[in-house]
Scaffold this motif. Sequence first.
Motif, PDB file in Angstrom:
ATOM      1  N   LEU A  61     -88.022  18.734 -21.896  1.00 58.76           N
ATOM      2  CA  LEU A  61     -89.025  19.835 -22.155  1.00 58.76           C
ATOM      3  C   LEU A  61     -88.595  20.946 -22.986  1.00 58.76           C
ATOM      4  O   LEU A  61     -89.111  21.404 -23.971  1.00 58.76           O
ATOM      5  CB  LEU A  61     -89.803  19.989 -20.918  1.00 58.76           C
ATOM      6  CG  LEU A  61     -90.567  18.973 -20.169  1.00 58.76           C
ATOM      7  CD1 LEU A  61     -90.969  19.733 -18.912  1.00 58.76           C
ATOM      8  CD2 LEU A  61     -91.872  18.524 -21.007  1.00 58.76           C
ATOM      9  N   LYS A  62     -87.310  21.527 -22.310  1.00 60.62           N
ATOM     10  CA  LYS A  62     -86.680  22.604 -23.125  1.00 60.62           C
ATOM     11  C   LYS A  62     -86.506  22.316 -24.397  1.00 60.62           C
ATOM     12  O   LYS A  62     -86.433  23.211 -25.308  1.00 60.62           O
ATOM     13  CB  LYS A  62     -85.447  22.891 -22.137  1.00 60.62           C
ATOM     14  CG  LYS A  62     -84.763  24.263 -22.682  1.00 60.62           C
ATOM     15  CD  LYS A  62     -83.513  24.409 -21.920  1.00 60.62           C
ATOM     16  CE  LYS A  62     -82.800  25.541 -22.607  1.00 60.62           C
ATOM     17  NZ  LYS A  62     -81.605  25.939 -21.709  1.00 60.62           N
ATOM     18  N   ALA A  63     -85.869  21.122 -24.739  1.00 61.52           N
ATOM     19  CA  ALA A  63     -85.438  20.810 -26.272  1.00 61.52           C
ATOM     20  C   ALA A  63     -86.585  20.319 -27.038  1.00 61.52           C
ATOM     21  O   ALA A  63     -86.420  20.209 -28.211  1.00 61.52           O
ATOM     22  CB  ALA A  63     -84.098  19.798 -26.138  1.00 61.52           C
ATOM     23  N   GLY A  64     -87.710  20.147 -26.368  1.00 63.52           N
ATOM     24  CA  GLY A  64     -88.914  19.482 -27.166  1.00 63.52           C
ATOM     25  C   GLY A  64     -88.709  17.974 -27.898  1.00 63.52           C
ATOM     26  O   GLY A  64     -89.161  17.522 -28.437  1.00 63.52           O
ATOM     27  N   ILE A  65     -88.086  17.302 -27.059  1.00 65.19           N
ATOM     28  CA  ILE A  65     -87.664  15.990 -27.040  1.00 65.19           C
ATOM     29  C   ILE A  65     -88.430  15.222 -26.297  1.00 65.19           C
ATOM     30  O   ILE A  65     -88.923  15.274 -24.902  1.00 65.19           O
ATOM     31  CB  ILE A  65     -86.199  15.455 -26.648  1.00 65.19           C
ATOM     32  CG1 ILE A  65     -85.300  16.442 -27.306  1.00 65.19           C
ATOM     33  CG2 ILE A  65     -85.882  14.082 -27.353  1.00 65.19           C
ATOM     34  CD1 ILE A  65     -83.849  16.003 -26.873  1.00 65.19           C
ATOM     35  N   LYS A  66     -89.696  14.342 -26.624  1.00 63.75           N
ATOM     36  CA  LYS A  66     -90.644  13.629 -25.980  1.00 63.75           C
ATOM     37  C   LYS A  66     -90.354  11.982 -25.828  1.00 63.75           C
ATOM     38  O   LYS A  66     -89.601  11.456 -26.628  1.00 63.75           O
ATOM     39  CB  LYS A  66     -91.890  13.852 -26.514  1.00 63.75           C
ATOM     40  CG  LYS A  66     -92.357  15.337 -26.684  1.00 63.75           C
ATOM     41  CD  LYS A  66     -93.702  15.484 -27.384  1.00 63.75           C
ATOM     42  CE  LYS A  66     -94.039  16.857 -27.395  1.00 63.75           C
ATOM     43  NZ  LYS A  66     -95.516  17.224 -28.085  1.00 63.75           N
ATOM     44  N   LEU A  67     -90.869  11.408 -25.184  1.00 65.93           N
ATOM     45  CA  LEU A  67     -91.118  10.020 -24.822  1.00 65.93           C
ATOM     46  C   LEU A  67     -92.041   9.572 -25.990  1.00 65.93           C
ATOM     47  O   LEU A  67     -93.047  10.244 -26.124  1.00 65.93           O
ATOM     48  CB  LEU A  67     -91.410   9.595 -23.336  1.00 65.93           C
ATOM     49  CG  LEU A  67     -90.444   9.822 -22.265  1.00 65.93           C
ATOM     50  CD1 LEU A  67     -91.033   9.224 -21.101  1.00 65.93           C
ATOM     51  CD2 LEU A  67     -88.876   9.194 -22.960  1.00 65.93           C
ATOM     52  N   THR A  68     -91.959   8.349 -26.570  1.00 69.19           N
ATOM     53  CA  THR A  68     -92.645   7.871 -27.794  1.00 69.19           C
ATOM     54  C   THR A  68     -93.545   6.834 -27.019  1.00 69.19           C
ATOM     55  O   THR A  68     -94.243   5.836 -27.579  1.00 69.19           O
ATOM     56  CB  THR A  68     -92.119   7.401 -28.842  1.00 69.19           C
ATOM     57  OG1 THR A  68     -91.033   6.486 -28.496  1.00 69.19           O
ATOM     58  CG2 THR A  68     -91.270   8.638 -29.313  1.00 69.19           C
ATOM     59  N   TYR A  69     -93.680   6.683 -25.748  1.00 71.94           N
ATOM     60  CA  TYR A  69     -94.096   5.524 -25.010  1.00 71.94           C
ATOM     61  C   TYR A  69     -94.596   5.880 -23.612  1.00 71.94           C
ATOM     62  O   TYR A  69     -94.287   7.212 -23.359  1.00 71.94           O
ATOM     63  CB  TYR A  69     -93.401   4.148 -24.886  1.00 71.94           C
ATOM     64  CG  TYR A  69     -92.281   4.172 -23.981  1.00 71.94           C
ATOM     65  CD1 TYR A  69     -92.673   3.518 -22.491  1.00 71.94           C
ATOM     66  CD2 TYR A  69     -91.125   4.974 -23.930  1.00 71.94           C
ATOM     67  CE1 TYR A  69     -91.769   3.718 -21.515  1.00 71.94           C
ATOM     68  CE2 TYR A  69     -90.302   5.131 -22.981  1.00 71.94           C
ATOM     69  CZ  TYR A  69     -90.545   4.270 -21.696  1.00 71.94           C
ATOM     70  OH  TYR A  69     -89.565   4.657 -20.646  1.00 71.94           O
ATOM     71  N   HIS A  70     -95.443   5.185 -22.724  1.00 74.93           N
ATOM     72  CA  HIS A  70     -96.038   5.774 -21.539  1.00 74.93           C
ATOM     73  C   HIS A  70     -95.336   4.877 -20.411  1.00 74.93           C
ATOM     74  O   HIS A  70     -95.948   3.975 -20.298  1.00 74.93           O
ATOM     75  CB  HIS A  70     -97.633   5.727 -21.429  1.00 74.93           C
ATOM     76  CG  HIS A  70     -98.091   6.615 -22.758  1.00 74.93           C
ATOM     77  ND1 HIS A  70     -98.053   7.997 -22.542  1.00 74.93           N
ATOM     78  CD2 HIS A  70     -98.617   6.484 -23.789  1.00 74.93           C
ATOM     79  CE1 HIS A  70     -98.507   8.317 -23.539  1.00 74.93           C
ATOM     80  NE2 HIS A  70     -98.997   7.661 -24.296  1.00 74.93           N
ATOM     81  N   PRO A  71     -94.422   5.389 -19.604  1.00 79.52           N
ATOM     82  CA  PRO A  71     -93.920   4.649 -18.365  1.00 79.52           C
ATOM     83  C   PRO A  71     -95.138   4.673 -17.426  1.00 79.52           C
ATOM     84  O   PRO A  71     -96.344   5.477 -17.545  1.00 79.52           O
ATOM     85  CB  PRO A  71     -92.885   5.480 -17.932  1.00 79.52           C
ATOM     86  CG  PRO A  71     -92.309   6.576 -18.958  1.00 79.52           C
ATOM     87  CD  PRO A  71     -93.764   6.924 -19.788  1.00 79.52           C
ATOM     88  N   LYS A  72     -95.007   3.796 -16.527  1.00 76.35           N
ATOM     89  CA  LYS A  72     -96.104   3.482 -15.420  1.00 76.35           C
ATOM     90  C   LYS A  72     -96.156   4.404 -14.088  1.00 76.35           C
ATOM     91  O   LYS A  72     -96.889   4.985 -13.706  1.00 76.35           O
ATOM     92  CB  LYS A  72     -96.108   2.301 -14.861  1.00 76.35           C
ATOM     93  CG  LYS A  72     -96.285   1.278 -16.103  1.00 76.35           C
ATOM     94  CD  LYS A  72     -96.539  -0.197 -15.521  1.00 76.35           C
ATOM     95  CE  LYS A  72     -96.908  -1.172 -16.663  1.00 76.35           C
ATOM     96  NZ  LYS A  72     -97.102  -2.608 -16.015  1.00 76.35           N
TER      97      LYS A  72
END
Length: 462
Positions: free
Chosen positions: A237-248
């Motif tokens: 969150l701090k680095a602005g890096i995101k997941l590109t999919y949705h875990p369960k």
Amino acid sequence: MKNLYQKLYKSSPHSLANLLIGFYNVRQYKIRHGGAYQAFRKYYEETEKLSLEDAKKEQLRRLRSFLRYTYEHSKYYHEKWRNLHLDFKHLEWEEFKQLPFMTKEELQKNIKDVCTINRRTAVSFQTGGTTGVSLQVYYTPHNIQERFAMVDHFRSRFGFEFGEKTAWFTGKDLLNSRDASKHRYWRTDRQNNIRFYSTYHLQQKNFNYYIDNFNKYQPAYFSGATSSLSEIAKGGLKAGIKLTYHPKAVFPTAEMLLKEDREAMETFYGCGVYDQYASSEGAPFITQCRNAHMHMELMTGVFEVLNCHQQPTDFGELIVTSFTTEGTPLVRYRIGDMVEMETKPIDCYLKYPIVKSIHGRLSDCVYSRETGKICQGNLVNSVKNIKGITRFQIVQNELDAILVKIVKADEYIKATEEPKLLKELRIRLGKEMDIQFNYVDEIPRERSGKYRIIKNNCNEEI
């Protein structure tokens, strides 16, 4: 992995090391998910539907059976109880409460006589020793199968099925220098669809490598120590890096789940975070239900919450008796944690008692002559509104002084944030406590892979 096997593993190239992990896990998963595992899965599915009255009857039946087994097979307990003339067939709760407590130190000292099975062929677990006492405990395969059935039953409430892709954060020494030089911080058990991520390299500079690999591997579930899962979430969150999919789902373990950790994980992973409590030495389970309540799983053992006078209370020390510890029986075991029970009536499909909050270990407290015993949860709140603290740890070596170690980020301005933090600590610890601050680059993990927010080395208590 020991001796020759471990040497071979550590010297192997990445692809061969993955094969060796899979080979090693074949036997582990056969022990954990073979035998009575499926029967226990069905047992927990059925008993979860019981009324509280019927659940307590089943709990008492299991307690009587467990105590009889313990008396007949454990030399230590046989000597302790033989003059009590226990009638296991008709034993009631008041009689049970006359049994002596067991401490960690006592268990460690008498482990040979406590143990009921051949330790060389048993399934062994080493506890972390974060309270100063490290234990080697021994399980029967039957008990291991029940414990894994309970964990998988809990996770199945949120869609989990064993065999789906899972990211598991582990404190084991997984990697070699070649892996680290290539920023490859994981090993993969392809047969069981588990990718094991090392916790030894969790630093802000490496988070992009971890998160990039999540996006490539796309695990449906995340599991591991709370601090590791939270650290990745906060770093991303701090680095602005995101997941590109949705875990369960995310399943944190081993450490207390704080509100700020849950919020960070839910935001970063974009899915539910589901909590459970147990221990390496075999404590019975406290798990989250579908309504987000934490319930004492009565089919796994007996829970007592006692005050300093050893009387029942709604907020106090947790004493456990675990039905899944026939190899190393835990009877009225002082596990060292504090819990707070829910006192308001709550309508829930699961009728077991509800735990309002788990406050962490008794040793995870700071002592003050002015304000008494201050638990970890209260002290964590002192940094809630302080900007730029990446991690902190409070060390108490004597009753009248603490050292606060702080890993700070760029946002932390000492001239403004330190006085604010000092004020918050004074509210909790009083005016007379000597409070010193030490700014460090890193706060190391314990051998277990966990972080400790409080390290209390003080021999004197209030």
